[in-house]
Design an enzyme around this catalytic site. Structure first.
Site, PDB file in Angstrom:
ATOM      1  N   ILE A  83       0.854  -1.203   0.000  1.00 32.32           N
ATOM      2  CA  ILE A  83       0.000   0.000   0.000  1.00 32.32           C
ATOM      3  C   ILE A  83       0.884   1.246   0.000  1.00 32.32           C
ATOM      4  O   ILE A  83       0.580   2.241  -0.659  1.00 32.32           O
ATOM      5  CB  ILE A  83      -0.960   0.001   1.218  1.00 32.32           C
ATOM      6  CG1 ILE A  83      -1.782  -1.298   1.222  1.00 32.32           C
ATOM      7  CG2 ILE A  83      -1.897   1.211   1.176  1.00 32.32           C
ATOM      8  CD1 ILE A  83      -2.682  -1.451   2.431  1.00 32.32           C
ATOM      9  N   SER A 224      -6.928  -0.874  10.473  1.00 36.86           N
ATOM     10  CA  SER A 224      -7.511  -2.000   9.748  1.00 36.86           C
ATOM     11  C   SER A 224      -8.927  -2.254  10.249  1.00 36.86           C
ATOM     12  O   SER A 224      -9.246  -1.990  11.422  1.00 36.86           O
ATOM     13  CB  SER A 224      -6.651  -3.240  10.018  1.00 36.86           C
ATOM     14  OG  SER A 224      -7.344  -4.412   9.673  1.00 36.86           O
ATOM     15  N   TYR A 271      -2.113  -9.204  16.375  1.00 36.69           N
ATOM     16  CA  TYR A 271      -2.068  -8.198  15.307  1.00 36.69           C
ATOM     17  C   TYR A 271      -3.247  -7.220  15.445  1.00 36.69           C
ATOM     18  O   TYR A 271      -3.086  -6.001  15.399  1.00 36.69           O
ATOM     19  CB  TYR A 271      -2.096  -8.878  13.927  1.00 36.69           C
ATOM     20  CG  TYR A 271      -2.506  -7.932  12.823  1.00 36.69           C
ATOM     21  CD1 TYR A 271      -1.633  -6.937  12.392  1.00 36.69           C
ATOM     22  CD2 TYR A 271      -3.784  -7.988  12.244  1.00 36.69           C
ATOM     23  CE1 TYR A 271      -2.013  -6.035  11.413  1.00 36.69           C
ATOM     24  CE2 TYR A 271      -4.167  -7.095  11.272  1.00 36.69           C
ATOM     25  CZ  TYR A 271      -3.282  -6.120  10.858  1.00 36.69           C
ATOM     26  OH  TYR A 271      -3.668  -5.217   9.907  1.00 36.69           O
ATOM     27  N   LYS A 275      -3.297  -2.992  16.368  1.00 33.42           N
ATOM     28  CA  LYS A 275      -3.974  -1.912  15.617  1.00 33.42           C
ATOM     29  C   LYS A 275      -4.916  -1.154  16.551  1.00 33.42           C
ATOM     30  O   LYS A 275      -5.022   0.069  16.498  1.00 33.42           O
ATOM     31  CB  LYS A 275      -4.734  -2.489  14.416  1.00 33.42           C
ATOM     32  CG  LYS A 275      -3.829  -2.947  13.288  1.00 33.42           C
ATOM     33  CD  LYS A 275      -3.075  -1.782  12.674  1.00 33.42           C
ATOM     34  CE  LYS A 275      -1.889  -2.195  11.845  1.00 33.42           C
ATOM     35  NZ  LYS A 275      -1.012  -1.114  11.440  1.00 33.42           N
ATOM     36  N   ASN A 321      -2.800 -13.817   2.800  1.00 31.27           N
ATOM     37  CA  ASN A 321      -4.015 -13.124   2.351  1.00 31.27           C
ATOM     38  C   ASN A 321      -4.505 -13.722   1.028  1.00 31.27           C
ATOM     39  O   ASN A 321      -3.727 -14.284   0.256  1.00 31.27           O
ATOM     40  CB  ASN A 321      -3.764 -11.623   2.181  1.00 31.27           C
ATOM     41  CG  ASN A 321      -3.543 -10.927   3.515  1.00 31.27           C
ATOM     42  OD1 ASN A 321      -2.564 -10.242   3.698  1.00 31.27           O
ATOM     43  ND2 ASN A 321      -4.453 -11.122   4.450  1.00 31.27           N
ATOM     44  N   VAL A 339     -10.051 -22.864   0.246  1.00 33.54           N
ATOM     45  CA  VAL A 339     -11.101 -21.908   0.624  1.00 33.54           C
ATOM     46  C   VAL A 339     -11.480 -22.194   2.069  1.00 33.54           C
ATOM     47  O   VAL A 339     -11.991 -23.278   2.389  1.00 33.54           O
ATOM     48  CB  VAL A 339     -12.339 -22.050  -0.302  1.00 33.54           C
ATOM     49  CG1 VAL A 339     -13.453 -21.117   0.151  1.00 33.54           C
ATOM     50  CG2 VAL A 339     -11.952 -21.778  -1.741  1.00 33.54           C
ATOM     51  N   PHE A 340     -11.190 -21.222   2.942  1.00 32.26           N
ATOM     52  CA  PHE A 340     -11.411 -21.436   4.378  1.00 32.26           C
ATOM     53  C   PHE A 340     -12.876 -21.206   4.741  1.00 32.26           C
ATOM     54  O   PHE A 340     -13.294 -20.081   4.972  1.00 32.26           O
ATOM     55  CB  PHE A 340     -10.526 -20.496   5.199  1.00 32.26           C
ATOM     56  CG  PHE A 340      -9.045 -20.707   4.978  1.00 32.26           C
ATOM     57  CD1 PHE A 340      -8.495 -21.977   4.979  1.00 32.26           C
ATOM     58  CD2 PHE A 340      -8.196 -19.618   4.768  1.00 32.26           C
ATOM     59  CE1 PHE A 340      -7.125 -22.168   4.774  1.00 32.26           C
ATOM     60  CE2 PHE A 340      -6.830 -19.807   4.569  1.00 32.26           C
ATOM     61  CZ  PHE A 340      -6.295 -21.084   4.570  1.00 32.26           C
ATOM     62  N   ARG A 353     -16.154 -10.318   2.001  1.00 32.83           N
ATOM     63  CA  ARG A 353     -15.209  -9.248   2.312  1.00 32.83           C
ATOM     64  C   ARG A 353     -15.486  -8.044   1.419  1.00 32.83           C
ATOM     65  O   ARG A 353     -16.127  -8.152   0.369  1.00 32.83           O
ATOM     66  CB  ARG A 353     -13.760  -9.704   2.053  1.00 32.83           C
ATOM     67  CG  ARG A 353     -13.245 -10.742   3.036  1.00 32.83           C
ATOM     68  CD  ARG A 353     -13.091 -10.155   4.422  1.00 32.83           C
ATOM     69  NE  ARG A 353     -12.563 -11.112   5.384  1.00 32.83           N
ATOM     70  CZ  ARG A 353     -13.301 -11.982   6.084  1.00 32.83           C
ATOM     71  NH1 ARG A 353     -14.626 -12.024   5.911  1.00 32.83           N
ATOM     72  NH2 ARG A 353     -12.736 -12.795   6.951  1.00 32.83           N
TER      73      ARG A 353
END
Ligand code: UD1
Length: 459
Positions: A83, A224, A271, A275, A321, A339-340, A353
């Protein structure tokens, strides 16, 4: 603070050009995260600085005014990451001078050349002067950061508004700081929590202290959607006010007061907590000193890349990701996508998402920076999302369409800590920042495939 300047000392004289060593480019990155604290790093050596980008002045000499010590910069910490690099590029395209600070721990020096090349191309096409781009390969937590900030400051004599006495203080040529340099792997954060807290939290605190010393109080923080924790599971678009850090009192027309207390729910990993803590610290800092203008941008799921296909997401280490994993499958480095979870209460059973094009995210930073400079006041939060939910399978299909081939899938169990739905409410960013996304998931997929087929397949 009043600003009657009667004398000015240029601190650039105190840092010699040999501090910018191009040779250091070829040596390995210094990892402050592993051993001793960056705060115990020996005093500045030539190695701390990497190099200035040398050739842009030569390329654009006819249109670029010579530096006279008054030009303003935006500092982008972690400016060569995924980013960060897209934001650096957008800043240059918008005419901002940029100082990039990056230790290359999760990025590559070639990214700098590509950013510079794309910005130069933009300027040439639009007949605009190429802004200044400076790169320093340093860890933002090292002592070199102090010297760097000093280098971009002038000492000025001002008159204290209350005492009427003359005081000497720093006036920085850095008009704003965008801070991307943080670790972001959920799995890694569970295995190495202290490493995450040391960088994402302790690093932030020390950075803010340094910035205060140099009177830099315009700050954009990479946050995030993870800070919403399990509030995402309510199945509604997430509003900024779903996570606040201080009590909010409102009064209706009848004079009745409502008090909302801050609450957090289900932060699933270290994590996420880094944030959250980062935001909470920033909210407290802004509360204590009204001169701070701080914006936390809560990213949803940034994907895609610059349409040139020159910049992309190339993390060091194993990606986790969705889109970086899909890139690996397309490159043949992985046989299939796991695919989770296919039992979420969604239209196809896979999680939803809010995917957002990374260029939209980059533009969101510029909108936030502009807003913060003009209207910023204390601590503010904005979602950077599209407001549109896409399932994992729909995202896969859009990439299959772009690539013109099927992506092998395996339906496996849910990933621990995942939420079934995470979509942004976009109202506040649209109303306050005048920012909203321009690109679709189809465009994200097309640009990603362009990058994979042009660059990644060749590497
Ligand atoms: C994750 C983090 C989030 C962080 C963001 C950016 C979690 C729980 N959240 O968000 O805190 O800010 O990354 O680093 O990890 N998926 C698969 N197969 C894969 C990879 C992902 O099915 O191989 C699914 C996930 O289960 C999820 C969706 O794709 O449903 C998106 O995953 P990902 O890209 O990792 O982002 P988030 O989980 O939303």
């Amino acid at each position: 603070m009043s600003s009657t300047s009667s004398s000015r000392v240029d601190l650039r004289d105190h840092v010699q050009d040999q501090d910018l060593s191009e040779e250091y480019l070829s040596s390995s990155s210094r990892d402050y995260s592993a051993g001793s604290s960056p705060l115990t790093t020996p005093a500045l050596s030539d190695e701390e600085f990497d190099f200035d980008v040398p050739s842009e002045d030569a390329l654009f000499a006819p249109t670029q005014a010579p530096a006279d010590g008054s030009e303003k910069y935006i500092m982008v910490i972690g400016g060569l990451g995924y980013i960060g690099s897209h934001t650096t590029l957008e800043l240059l395209r918008e005419g901002h001078n940029v100082i990039v600070v990056d230790n290359l721990s999760n990025s590559y020096k070639t990214v700098l050349k590509n950013v510079r090349m794309l910005a130069a191309h933009h300027c040439k096409v639009n007949n605009t002067p190429m802004p200044r781009l400076r790169f320093f390969r340093i860890d933002y937590r090292s002592k070199a950061m102090h010297v760097l900030l000093e280098r971009y400051s002038n000492l000025v004599m001002t008159v204290d508004a209350t005492s009427g006495k003359q005081v000497v203080s720093y006036q920085s040529r850095i008009a704003g700081v965008i801070h991307f340099a943080a670790y972001k792997s959920v799995v890694e954060s569970i295995q190495q929590p202290l490493r995450y807290y040391r960088n994402n939290v302790c690093g932030l605190v020390n950075l803010l202290q340094e910035l205060e010393r140099f009177n830099i109080r315009n700050f954009i923080f990479s946050s995030s959607a993870t800070v919403y924790g399990s509030k995402a599971n309510a199945g509604l678009p997430l509003k900024e006010e779903d996570l606040i850090h201080h009590q909010v009192k409102t009064q209706n027309e009848a004079g009745e007061t409502t008090i909302v207390e801050p609450t957090i729910e289900g932060l699933s990993c270290p994590y996420a907590r880094t944030k959250y803590f980062g935001e909470a610290i920033l909210a407290d800092v802004a509360e204590a000193d009204p001169d701070w203008r701080i914006v936390a941008l809560r990213y949803f799921n940034p994907v895609g890349c610059d349409p040139s296909g020159v910049l992309g997401e190339s993390p060091r280490g194993e990606p986790t990701n969705l889109f970086p994993v899909l890139t690996q499958v397309l490159k043949g480095d992985r046989s299939n996508l796991n695919v989770f979870g296919s039992d979420w209460p969604t239209r196809d059973g896979t999680a939803i998402r809010d995917f957002i094009h990374v260029l939209d995210v980059a533009r969101g930073h510029i909108a936030a920076l502009n807003w913060n400079s003009k209207k910023g006041n204390g601590f503010s939060t904005f979602n950077l999302g599209s407001g549109t939910g896409t399932t994992v399978l729909e995202a896969v299909r859009s990439l299959e369409q772009a690539a013109g081939r099927e992506i092998p899938l395996a339906l496996v169990d849910r990933r621990p800590g995942d939420v079934g739905m995470c979509v942004a409410s976009t109202e506040r960013a649209a109303k306050e920042l005048g920012w909203s996304t321009r690109e679709s998931i189809t465009k994200c997929a097309a640009d990603l495939w362009n990058y994979v087929s042009k660059v990644a397949l060749r590497s």
